[in-house]
Enzyme design. Sequence first.
Site, PDB file in Angstrom:
ATOM      1  N   TYR A  92      29.808  37.567  38.511  1.00 55.83           N
ATOM      2  CA  TYR A  92      29.970  35.839  38.143  1.00 55.83           C
ATOM      3  C   TYR A  92      30.381  35.452  39.496  1.00 55.83           C
ATOM      4  O   TYR A  92      31.388  35.811  40.428  1.00 55.83           O
ATOM      5  CB  TYR A  92      30.928  35.567  37.081  1.00 55.83           C
ATOM      6  CG  TYR A  92      31.046  34.154  36.821  1.00 55.83           C
ATOM      7  CD1 TYR A  92      30.291  33.777  35.818  1.00 55.83           C
ATOM      8  CD2 TYR A  92      31.907  33.207  37.273  1.00 55.83           C
ATOM      9  CE1 TYR A  92      30.332  32.338  35.282  1.00 55.83           C
ATOM     10  CE2 TYR A  92      32.123  31.721  36.709  1.00 55.83           C
ATOM     11  CZ  TYR A  92      31.078  31.513  35.870  1.00 55.83           C
ATOM     12  OH  TYR A  92      31.253  30.078  35.480  1.00 55.83           O
ATOM     13  N   SER A 186      30.123  43.241  34.972  1.00 55.91           N
ATOM     14  CA  SER A 186      30.696  41.993  34.474  1.00 55.91           C
ATOM     15  C   SER A 186      29.561  41.069  34.053  1.00 55.91           C
ATOM     16  O   SER A 186      28.621  41.452  33.230  1.00 55.91           O
ATOM     17  CB  SER A 186      31.455  41.286  35.383  1.00 55.91           C
ATOM     18  OG  SER A 186      32.086  40.085  34.888  1.00 55.91           O
ATOM     19  N   GLN A 187      29.045  40.045  34.740  1.00 56.91           N
ATOM     20  CA  GLN A 187      27.872  39.159  34.484  1.00 56.91           C
ATOM     21  C   GLN A 187      26.657  40.041  34.283  1.00 56.91           C
ATOM     22  O   GLN A 187      25.874  39.727  33.718  1.00 56.91           O
ATOM     23  CB  GLN A 187      28.030  37.877  35.153  1.00 56.91           C
ATOM     24  CG  GLN A 187      26.601  36.988  35.215  1.00 56.91           C
ATOM     25  CD  GLN A 187      26.796  35.951  35.979  1.00 56.91           C
ATOM     26  OE1 GLN A 187      27.027  34.707  35.656  1.00 56.91           O
ATOM     27  NE2 GLN A 187      26.332  36.116  37.191  1.00 56.91           N
ATOM     28  N   ASP A 272      41.488  45.030  31.005  1.00 55.20           N
ATOM     29  CA  ASP A 272      40.646  43.769  31.523  1.00 55.20           C
ATOM     30  C   ASP A 272      40.809  42.521  30.734  1.00 55.20           C
ATOM     31  O   ASP A 272      40.681  42.450  29.753  1.00 55.20           O
ATOM     32  CB  ASP A 272      39.193  44.314  31.301  1.00 55.20           C
ATOM     33  CG  ASP A 272      38.180  43.483  31.897  1.00 55.20           C
ATOM     34  OD1 ASP A 272      38.590  42.192  32.476  1.00 55.20           O
ATOM     35  OD2 ASP A 272      36.957  43.931  32.082  1.00 55.20           O
ATOM     36  N   HIS A 301      39.415  44.523  35.532  1.00 55.45           N
ATOM     37  CA  HIS A 301      38.203  44.101  35.690  1.00 55.45           C
ATOM     38  C   HIS A 301      37.390  44.943  36.400  1.00 55.45           C
ATOM     39  O   HIS A 301      36.066  44.785  36.644  1.00 55.45           O
ATOM     40  CB  HIS A 301      38.115  42.692  35.729  1.00 55.45           C
ATOM     41  CG  HIS A 301      36.322  41.948  35.591  1.00 55.45           C
ATOM     42  ND1 HIS A 301      35.970  42.381  34.380  1.00 55.45           N
ATOM     43  CD2 HIS A 301      35.779  41.286  36.240  1.00 55.45           C
ATOM     44  CE1 HIS A 301      34.711  41.609  34.477  1.00 55.45           C
ATOM     45  NE2 HIS A 301      34.483  41.239  35.758  1.00 55.45           N
TER      46      HIS A 301
END
Length: 323
Positions: A92, A186-187, A272, A301
């Site tokens: 992100y 992540s994203q 996370d 994260h």
Amino acid sequence: MPLTDLTLAECLALRPDLHEPPDLDAFWDLTLREARAAGGTPRWTPVDTGLTQVTTFDVAVPGFAGETVRGWLHLPAGAGLPLGCVVEFLGYGRGRGLAHEQVLWANAGYAHLVMDTRGQGWSTAGGDTPDTATLNGEVPGFLTRGVEDPHDLYYRRLFTDAVRFVEAAREHPAVDPDRIVVTGHSQGGGISLAVAALVPGLAGVMPDVPFLCDIRRGAQIAGQPPYTEIAEYLSLHRDRADAVLTSLSYVDAAVLASRATAPAFFSVAMMDAVCPPSTCFAAYHRYGGPKDLRVYEFNGHEGGGGHHRRAQLAWVKDLFSAS
């Protein structure tokens, strides 16, 4: 850094009942057919990075609505062709960056295609990828862009870009079309899961602490952005929760994951606060193909970091050796 969510035992037992739109497959079939019908040809322009062992190309691929999506293609210099390929999607707020920055997979002997993220990141000399849609949510960020209608969702555009990038990789003469792995953190992990669901015949997928999984729960419990964008939006629009969350279910990677069949190698971090572990486990449990998992019990994260990259290198080597 405390636990942010369920315990590991609770996550392993978790089997969430997620909302699946009845027209989900038709929605994505039409979206991708329209993108392909928009036409356009991928362009691969050599660039001088100053590196001698990696050959790099500035990439331009027609994505959603035929709009140009940028990226980098890295190839190990002097390697025999065609090569297994790792297609990477970014976290992100991240764009493709500079041409010399991400060469791990090329140094391991693979083609490495890095996709820029429309509207995110920062401009480079080679240009970036704007998000041309005029619809925006009322909360800063990307999750609420066009959130009232699934056809207007930002992630409909981004997932389409990613599918078109994989299709472009399959057409490149340096790439073995039967040995393509998609990955991301992540994203990027959420995008990789969506691509695994929407593109048949992938060799593998490596979702790393994936975002965009069980989006409703993420909006309810995440302590840090980006899921908090949804909670903030709905705190302003109290009467729109059902409509907004139904719209987002069209891009929920945990919902789409049941359609994927390629071998998968997940990672989850138990502390996370960005992508709560229960949301990642929702995607893992629903994933439709063979799967493996690494759990990092005392990480946030950042997940497994370099330790997980090492595990991914070994996993891809074994995967391609068996093919």
